[in-house]
Scaffold this motif. Structure first.
Motif, mmCIF file in Angstrom:
data_model
loop_
_atom_site.group_PDB
_atom_site.id
_atom_site.type_symbol
_atom_site.label_atom_id
_atom_site.label_comp_id
_atom_site.label_asym_id
_atom_site.label_seq_id
_atom_site.Cartn_x
_atom_site.Cartn_y
_atom_site.Cartn_z
ATOM 1 N N GLY A 134 98.062 39.145 41.169
ATOM 2 C CA GLY A 134 97.151 40.570 41.286
ATOM 3 C C GLY A 134 96.176 40.382 40.162
ATOM 4 O O GLY A 134 94.998 40.867 40.537
ATOM 5 N N LEU A 135 96.658 40.198 38.970
ATOM 6 C CA LEU A 135 95.512 40.203 38.053
ATOM 7 C C LEU A 135 94.155 39.093 38.225
ATOM 8 O O LEU A 135 93.280 39.459 37.874
ATOM 9 N N LYS A 136 94.508 38.008 38.719
ATOM 10 C CA LYS A 136 93.771 37.111 39.022
ATOM 11 C C LYS A 136 92.615 37.704 39.989
ATOM 12 O O LYS A 136 91.411 37.325 39.867
ATOM 13 N N LEU B 136 97.983 50.513 38.280
ATOM 14 C CA LEU B 136 99.083 50.249 39.146
ATOM 15 C C LEU B 136 100.415 50.076 38.440
ATOM 16 O O LEU B 136 101.499 50.539 39.042
ATOM 17 N N THR B 137 100.675 49.391 37.308
ATOM 18 C CA THR B 137 102.036 49.348 36.730
ATOM 19 C C THR B 137 102.591 50.600 36.431
ATOM 20 O O THR B 137 103.843 50.717 36.427
ATOM 21 N N ASN B 138 101.661 51.588 36.180
ATOM 22 C CA ASN B 138 102.076 52.900 35.946
ATOM 23 C C ASN B 138 102.929 53.591 37.178
ATOM 24 O O ASN B 138 103.567 54.583 37.087
ATOM 25 N N THR B 139 102.872 52.932 38.328
ATOM 26 C CA THR B 139 103.842 53.436 39.549
ATOM 27 C C THR B 139 105.132 52.917 39.249
ATOM 28 O O THR B 139 106.060 53.624 40.133
ATOM 29 N N LEU B 140 105.417 52.386 38.246
ATOM 30 C CA LEU B 140 106.966 52.008 37.734
ATOM 31 C C LEU B 140 107.931 53.033 38.090
ATOM 32 O O LEU B 140 108.966 52.935 38.537
ATOM 33 N N PRO B 141 107.791 54.129 37.016
ATOM 34 C CA PRO B 141 108.551 55.269 37.368
ATOM 35 C C PRO B 141 108.960 55.903 38.549
ATOM 36 O O PRO B 141 110.032 56.061 38.965
ATOM 37 N N ALA B 142 107.882 56.167 39.407
ATOM 38 C CA ALA B 142 108.136 56.722 40.816
ATOM 39 C C ALA B 142 108.784 55.383 41.448
ATOM 40 O O ALA B 142 109.724 56.112 42.245
ATOM 41 N N VAL C 118 99.993 43.614 42.680
ATOM 42 C CA VAL C 118 100.631 44.314 41.390
ATOM 43 C C VAL C 118 101.623 45.397 41.766
ATOM 44 O O VAL C 118 102.512 45.411 41.189
ATOM 45 N N ILE C 119 101.497 46.121 43.014
ATOM 46 C CA ILE C 119 102.519 47.212 43.417
ATOM 47 C C ILE C 119 103.588 46.243 43.661
ATOM 48 O O ILE C 119 104.961 46.886 43.237
ATOM 49 N N ALA C 120 103.625 45.188 44.190
ATOM 50 C CA ALA C 120 104.977 44.533 44.736
ATOM 51 C C ALA C 120 105.308 43.997 43.098
ATOM 52 O O ALA C 120 106.712 43.954 43.117
ATOM 53 N N SER C 121 104.655 43.794 42.350
ATOM 54 C CA SER C 121 105.203 43.373 40.896
ATOM 55 C C SER C 121 106.111 44.518 40.291
ATOM 56 O O SER C 121 107.196 44.167 39.908
ATOM 57 N N ALA C 122 105.351 45.557 40.434
ATOM 58 C CA ALA C 122 106.062 46.902 40.113
ATOM 59 C C ALA C 122 107.696 47.069 40.503
ATOM 60 O O ALA C 122 108.424 47.753 39.987
#
Length: 365
Positions: A88-90, A100-106, A185-189
């Motif tokens: 995703g970063l690439k 998008l990493t900040n969606t982690l708590p949700a 990135v969302i899948a990563s989270a």
């Protein structure tokens, strides 16, 4: 006081380490390093860095259930999380990846509800805050993924780093897809959220962060190695002749795997999984500044609005969770106090006949 400050300091260092990793890794991939190759080297260097600490400082007894839980941690928190994140970063930018990493708590809250580790409590204000925060987080993620809008005019950075400028120019000639990158990135989270849930249990049954991290990184080396070799067949793709590739691999492995996993495991053990999530927006701020200053990344209306929605939703979820925890503690303390009062009453009722009999005996004497 010092022991209470240590988890805070640990998480600030983790976010700073991740912010620098995003910049260095993006440069390495812009100059031709494949995401899967970077992930494999990251696991190798992480294992080599943490193994001596696990061997000399802990050496705990490892059972099959512990190994299985560690395997699940390696699969979710290392392999799935990091493979998807670097892809995703690439395809996108460091700022989008961090936002998008900040969606982690949700995502963690949604999974915790599904696995019945959390209750929605929609009738209470705390539950409503968690649900509303999750909704806002998801809305922000969708806005950031699918809408960019006009570029914000915030001026140009006065820092001219020729290496970064050349790398960005090289990458601009290649293909990139910010929407697909955002979905990765969302899948990563999602993988990271599963890791938080498993790690929270593992840290209670097996409080050995060095050993856990070493095993997890070693297992992830094998898992990522199988995936990487099956996709990247050319030996040239695995070359570390370029200095930026070596720096990115060693830094990501030592600082952002070995050190970060130990610090996060320690913080989870001391403060809980949700406490660790609070610090995610700090990385977003740091990366946005570094990307603007060093990589000349442009900030769009969609990116800014989506990031603000995600951070707002994040803190709504955390506020709801904190309020819910306080109410649960007050309820438990109230029940405990009621039980103590009942015990005192029972003791007093038991003692009253004995006192009465003793007084009667004394009077008759």
């Amino acid at each position: 006081m010092v022991s209470e400050f240590l988890p805070f300091l640990a998480m600030v260092l983790v976010q700073l380490g991740y912010a620098v990793m995003n910049i260095v890794s993006k440069l390495a991939m812009d100059t031709g390093m494949k995401p899967l190759v970077l992930v494999v080297y990251r696991q190798i260097f992480a294992t080599l860095a943490i193994l001596p600490f696990a061997y000399f400082l802990e050496r705990p007894r490892i059972t099959m259930p512990i190994l299985f839980q560690t395997f699940l941690c390696s699969l979710t928190g290392a392999t799935i999380n990091q493979v998807f994140y670097f892809i995703g970063l690439k395809l996108s930018t460091p700022t989008i990846g961090c936002a998008l990493t900040n969606t982690l708590p949700a995502i963690t809250f949604i999974l915790a509800v599904i696995f019945r580790q959390e209750s929605m409590g929609i009738k209470k204000m705390a539950g409503q805050a968690k649900v509303m925060g999750t909704t806002v987080c998801v809305a922000g993620a969708m806005l950031l993924s699918f809408y960019h809008g006009p570029i914000l005019n915030i001026g140009e950075s006065s820092i001219h780093w020729k290496y970064a400028e050349n790398a960005s120019a090289t990458n601009s000639s290649g293909g990139s897809n910010s929407v697909v990158g955002a979905l990765f990135v969302i899948a990563s989270a999602l993988g990271w959220a599963v890791w938080f849930i498993i790690q929270a249990r593992l840290s209670v049954t097996f409080p050995a962060p060095y050993t856990t991290t070493a095993l997890m990184c070693f297992m992830a080396t094998i898992e990522c190695g199988i995936i990487g070799v099956s996709v990247e067949h050319k030996l040239s793709a695995w070359s570390l002749r370029s200095p930026i590739r070596i720096v990115a691999s060693v830094y990501a492995g030592v600082v952002c795997n070995a050190l970060a996993f130990c610090l996060m495991s320690y913080s989870i053990q001391r403060k809980g999984a949700l406490y660790v999530s609070v610090f995610s927006p700090l990385m977003l701020v740091l990366v946005a500044i570094l990307s603007w200053a060093l990589l000349r990344e442009k900030l769009s209306v969609g990116t800014l609005t989506g990031s603000l929605l995600i951070v707002s939703g994040l803190y709504a979820v955390l506020w709801g969770k904190e309020k819910e925890t306080k109410l649960d503690n007050m309820s438990e303390n109230g029940v405990a106090a009621k039980e103590d009062e009942d015990h005192r009453k029972d003791d007093l009722e038991f003692q009253m006949p004995a006192i009465s009999n003793a007084n009667n005996h004394h009077s008759s004497g």
